[in-house]
Design a protein around this motif. Structure first.
Motif, PDB file in Angstrom:
ATOM      1  N   LEU A 257      42.428   7.452 -29.665  1.00  0.00           N
ATOM      2  CA  LEU A 257      43.772   7.517 -30.203  1.00  0.00           C
ATOM      3  C   LEU A 257      44.696   6.659 -29.334  1.00  0.00           C
ATOM      4  O   LEU A 257      44.546   6.610 -28.125  1.00  0.00           O
ATOM      5  CB  LEU A 257      44.212   8.976 -30.152  1.00  0.00           C
ATOM      6  N   CYS A 258      45.645   5.986 -29.952  1.00  0.00           N
ATOM      7  CA  CYS A 258      46.639   5.195 -29.227  1.00  0.00           C
ATOM      8  C   CYS A 258      47.338   6.093 -28.203  1.00  0.00           C
ATOM      9  O   CYS A 258      47.645   7.243 -28.478  1.00  0.00           O
ATOM     10  CB  CYS A 258      47.657   4.624 -30.206  1.00  0.00           C
ATOM     11  N   SER A 259      47.591   5.536 -27.021  1.00  0.00           N
ATOM     12  CA  SER A 259      48.150   6.346 -25.943  1.00  0.00           C
ATOM     13  C   SER A 259      49.652   6.573 -26.077  1.00  0.00           C
ATOM     14  O   SER A 259      50.232   7.351 -25.333  1.00  0.00           O
ATOM     15  CB  SER A 259      47.862   5.660 -24.600  1.00  0.00           C
ATOM     16  N   THR A 260      50.276   5.875 -27.009  1.00  0.00           N
ATOM     17  CA  THR A 260      51.724   6.005 -27.140  1.00  0.00           C
ATOM     18  C   THR A 260      52.098   7.242 -27.945  1.00  0.00           C
ATOM     19  O   THR A 260      51.491   7.521 -28.974  1.00  0.00           O
ATOM     20  CB  THR A 260      52.311   4.741 -27.804  1.00  0.00           C
ATOM     21  N   ARG A 261      53.069   7.941 -27.435  1.00  0.00           N
ATOM     22  CA  ARG A 261      53.499   9.156 -28.085  1.00  0.00           C
ATOM     23  C   ARG A 261      53.982   8.869 -29.510  1.00  0.00           C
ATOM     24  O   ARG A 261      54.600   7.842 -29.752  1.00  0.00           O
ATOM     25  CB  ARG A 261      54.641   9.772 -27.282  1.00  0.00           C
ATOM     26  N   PHE A 262      53.687   9.744 -30.427  1.00  0.00           N
ATOM     27  CA  PHE A 262      54.063   9.660 -31.846  1.00  0.00           C
ATOM     28  C   PHE A 262      53.271   8.620 -32.623  1.00  0.00           C
ATOM     29  O   PHE A 262      53.523   8.387 -33.785  1.00  0.00           O
ATOM     30  CB  PHE A 262      55.555   9.365 -32.054  1.00  0.00           C
ATOM     31  N   CYS A 263      52.359   7.916 -31.961  1.00  0.00           N
ATOM     32  CA  CYS A 263      51.561   6.936 -32.688  1.00  0.00           C
ATOM     33  C   CYS A 263      50.239   7.589 -33.066  1.00  0.00           C
ATOM     34  O   CYS A 263      49.627   8.252 -32.252  1.00  0.00           O
ATOM     35  CB  CYS A 263      51.290   5.698 -31.842  1.00  0.00           C
ATOM     36  N   CYS A 264      49.837   7.419 -34.294  1.00  0.00           N
ATOM     37  CA  CYS A 264      48.606   8.063 -34.739  1.00  0.00           C
ATOM     38  C   CYS A 264      47.534   7.042 -35.094  1.00  0.00           C
ATOM     39  O   CYS A 264      46.609   7.342 -35.840  1.00  0.00           O
ATOM     40  CB  CYS A 264      48.878   8.951 -35.937  1.00  0.00           C
TER      41      CYS A 264
ATOM     42  N   ALA B 253      47.086   1.320 -25.815  1.00  0.00           N
ATOM     43  CA  ALA B 253      47.804   1.515 -27.071  1.00  0.00           C
ATOM     44  C   ALA B 253      47.130   0.733 -28.186  1.00  0.00           C
ATOM     45  O   ALA B 253      46.254  -0.095 -27.942  1.00  0.00           O
ATOM     46  CB  ALA B 253      49.251   1.083 -26.924  1.00  0.00           C
ATOM     47  N   CYS B 254      47.570   1.006 -29.414  1.00  0.00           N
ATOM     48  CA  CYS B 254      46.942   0.370 -30.565  1.00  0.00           C
ATOM     49  C   CYS B 254      47.254  -1.120 -30.646  1.00  0.00           C
ATOM     50  O   CYS B 254      46.521  -1.880 -31.248  1.00  0.00           O
ATOM     51  CB  CYS B 254      47.349   1.082 -31.847  1.00  0.00           C
ATOM     52  N   CYS B 255      48.380  -1.543 -30.053  1.00  0.00           N
ATOM     53  CA  CYS B 255      48.764  -2.954 -30.081  1.00  0.00           C
ATOM     54  C   CYS B 255      49.779  -3.189 -28.971  1.00  0.00           C
ATOM     55  O   CYS B 255      50.357  -2.234 -28.450  1.00  0.00           O
ATOM     56  CB  CYS B 255      49.347  -3.338 -31.444  1.00  0.00           C
TER      57      CYS B 255
ATOM     58  N   ALA C 249      52.814  -4.181 -29.022  1.00  0.00           N
ATOM     59  CA  ALA C 249      54.139  -3.636 -29.347  1.00  0.00           C
ATOM     60  C   ALA C 249      54.207  -2.145 -29.029  1.00  0.00           C
ATOM     61  O   ALA C 249      55.182  -1.640 -28.467  1.00  0.00           O
ATOM     62  CB  ALA C 249      54.456  -3.873 -30.816  1.00  0.00           C
ATOM     63  N   CYS C 250      53.140  -1.457 -29.359  1.00  0.00           N
ATOM     64  CA  CYS C 250      53.106  -0.015 -29.143  1.00  0.00           C
ATOM     65  C   CYS C 250      52.968   0.307 -27.655  1.00  0.00           C
ATOM     66  O   CYS C 250      53.488   1.305 -27.172  1.00  0.00           O
ATOM     67  CB  CYS C 250      51.958   0.599 -29.941  1.00  0.00           C
ATOM     68  N   GLN C 251      52.267  -0.570 -26.943  1.00  0.00           N
ATOM     69  CA  GLN C 251      52.114  -0.377 -25.500  1.00  0.00           C
ATOM     70  C   GLN C 251      53.488  -0.453 -24.816  1.00  0.00           C
ATOM     71  O   GLN C 251      53.830   0.383 -23.978  1.00  0.00           O
ATOM     72  CB  GLN C 251      51.202  -1.482 -24.925  1.00  0.00           C
TER      73      GLN C 251
ATOM     74  N   GLU D 152      55.988   2.902 -35.739  1.00  0.00           N
ATOM     75  CA  GLU D 152      56.078   1.564 -36.306  1.00  0.00           C
ATOM     76  C   GLU D 152      55.602   0.589 -35.257  1.00  0.00           C
ATOM     77  O   GLU D 152      56.123   0.561 -34.151  1.00  0.00           O
ATOM     78  CB  GLU D 152      57.532   1.228 -36.656  1.00  0.00           C
ATOM     79  N   CYS D 153      54.617  -0.182 -35.584  1.00  0.00           N
ATOM     80  CA  CYS D 153      54.120  -1.170 -34.628  1.00  0.00           C
ATOM     81  C   CYS D 153      53.426  -2.269 -35.412  1.00  0.00           C
ATOM     82  O   CYS D 153      53.441  -2.274 -36.625  1.00  0.00           O
ATOM     83  CB  CYS D 153      53.188  -0.515 -33.617  1.00  0.00           C
ATOM     84  N   GLU D 154      52.782  -3.179 -34.680  1.00  0.00           N
ATOM     85  CA  GLU D 154      52.092  -4.284 -35.358  1.00  0.00           C
ATOM     86  C   GLU D 154      51.045  -3.755 -36.335  1.00  0.00           C
ATOM     87  O   GLU D 154      50.804  -4.342 -37.372  1.00  0.00           O
ATOM     88  CB  GLU D 154      51.410  -5.180 -34.320  1.00  0.00           C
TER      89      GLU D 154
HETATM   90 ZN   LIG Z   1      50.189   2.910 -31.211  1.00  0.00          ZN
END
Ligand SMILES: [Zn+2]
Ligand SMILES: [Zn+2]
Ligand SMILES: [Zn+2]
Ligand SMILES: [Zn+2]
Length: 466
Positions: free
Chosen positions: A404-411, A427-429, A431-433, A452-454
């Protein structure tokens, strides 16, 4: 997670220890069920953290873990180390997972809220097997299995079936998910070998289902693969968003046994020109086909099965006058997916792989399906061959273990190899990192960020490509 319940929140199914619920203060404000959920998130995050430290170069069966520059040979040692040294990280992960879960619940209310089985007095006892000669030990301990099955059939009173299933699974200590609808039943359950055998017998002896032993796909696992048992009545047994009365499974394409399907794919691969009228269609979600698929398939970039009808509508010309060979995990999505495709009346023929990839791999572990099979439980994926067909998001080296992406609220799920994780790419990308770093610097009371991310930008709800 009856086959393909398609939302990632299902897949994540998170868990934690109430201790770390962002401090004890907040914990008191949580209801008992929220606390349970949070505690689950914490346990899950802990397990995922430990798993991420596993040394992947080690042989199977002789595991070791590497963390903070130390090597740990024993499970208990890495557990102790992580508990002692990494509690803040676990806490953060747990918090994220919990928020993520809550957010998904808010944002995507199941249009088909399950109706929990009412405790109406219906006589289901006749269909509960006598297990008096089986010890509790046998039902709960020892090696186990995960069963995957579905059966389309007319159920006049799904609530009675639901009550029966609930009682049956509880008696056998099974976990997982069972969806019941007027159009049939779909389940994924885990338990001991004894318990799953008794379950199969009970299902087969029920007159409404007429199931064969082969209708159950099995894989190594057990009750630990799911966090709980969920049995409910839904409108559809697999969520496609189409009323079963409007689009019936009876319209489904012709079933091909794994052997027949294999021959068709072989023909497609050996004589590509002559077979250009054939399309091999993967009707699963993008993150599933990414880590495993049939050679030369068409894999739609959809996030959920309920986008499949839109995908078909937007790409009708692709299928015009074609022979379509469809497949999915266990076959259930193809039933109504192929029915939908056929209802458009553009294809020459529509075939579907009977029993899905599961049954195919039992017969052809080294066949034309390469890579892993994504499953909607805590195992994430099962392997039958050693191919890795996907790459690390960051360095491009072969990698197929989702996290799972490490950024909070990212699924979002991410494929980031151990090296890149070490370099901080969790993170997933990018931007999210960046967003994640900003969050960790901001105060905990900072407003929630939208997911919201790439990744989400790059995947429109209705795919344009194909
Ligand atoms: Zn993410
Ligand atoms: Zn460490
Ligand atoms: Zn990498
Ligand atoms: Zn992203």
């Amino acid at each position: 997670m009856a086959e393909d319940d398609t939302s990632l929140s299902e897949f994540m199914d998170l868990d934690l220890d109430s201790r770390t619920c962002n401090g004890v203060k907040q914990e008191r404000q949580l209801s008992a069920s929220q606390r349970r959920c949070y505690s689950l998130c914490r346990r899950k995050s802990f397990a995922a953290f430990v798993a991420s430290k596993r040394d992947s170069r080690q042989e199977e069966g002789n595991p070791s873990w590497c963390c903070c520059g130390q090597i740990f040979k024993e499970h208990s040692d890495i557990h102790k180390h992580v508990a002692r040294t990494h509690d803040p990280e676990i806490q953060q992960l747990a918090q994220d997972a919990y928020q993520c879960l809550l957010k998904q619940l808010e944002e995507e209310p199941e249009t088909q809220q399950p109706n929990e089985c009412e405790t109406e007095p219906v006589d289901i006892s006749a269909w509960i097997p006598d297990t008096s000669r089986i010890s509790e030990e046998q039902l709960q301990k020892g090696p186990g299995k995960v069963l995957l099955y579905y059966q389309y059939c007319q159920l006049k009173d799904p609530h009675v079936i639901c009550a029966w299933q609930k009682a049956l699974c509880e008696k056998l200590h099974l976990t997982g998910k069972v969806r019941v609808a007027t159009e049939g039943i779909n389940g994924t359950v885990g338990g001991s070998n004894m318990a799953t055998d008794v379950y199969i017998d009970a299902m087969r002896s029920h007159p409404l289902f007429k199931m064969e032993k082969e209708d159950f796909k099995t894989s190594d696992g057990g009750a630990e693969c799911f966090k709980d048992l969920r049995v409910g009545v839904y409108k559809e047994i697999v969520p496609m968003g189409m009323d079963p009365d409007v689009l019936s499974y009876r319209l489904a394409g012709v079933h091909l046994e794994p052997e027949e399907f294999h021959k068709e794919v072989e023909a497609l691969l050996t004589k590509p020109d002559e077979n250009s009228d054939t399309i091999l269609l993967d009707c699963r979600n993008f993150y599933e086909s990414k880590i495993g698929q049939f050679t030369q398939c068409l894999a739609p970039s959809i996030r959920k099965f309920s986008y499949f009808p839109d995908y078909v509508d937007q790409n009708l010309d692709l299928f015009r006058d074609k022979k379509v060979l469809m497949y999915c995990t266990g076959g259930i999505r193809c039933e109504r997916g192929s029915a939908y495709l056929r209802s458009k009346d553009v294809c020459k023929e529509v075939f579907q792989l009977k029993g899905g990839i599961h049954k195919y791999l039992e017969r052809f572990p080294e066949g034309f399906y390469r890579g892993k099979l994504f499953v909607f439980d805590e195992r994430y994926a099962i392997a039958s061959n050693k191919d890795v067909i996907s790459d690390c998001r960051y360095c491009g080296s072969p990698w197929d273990r989702y996290q799972l992406c490490s950024t909070r609220f990212c699924c979002q799920l991410v494929l980031s190899c151990p090296g890149c994780r070490q370099d901080g790419h969790t993170a997933c990308c990018p931007a999210c990192q960046t967003k994640g770093q900003a969050q960790s610097q901001a105060s905990p009371s900072a407003p929630h960020h939208k997911e919201e991310c790439e990744c989400t930008d790059g995947r429109p709800r209705i795919p344009q490509d194909a």
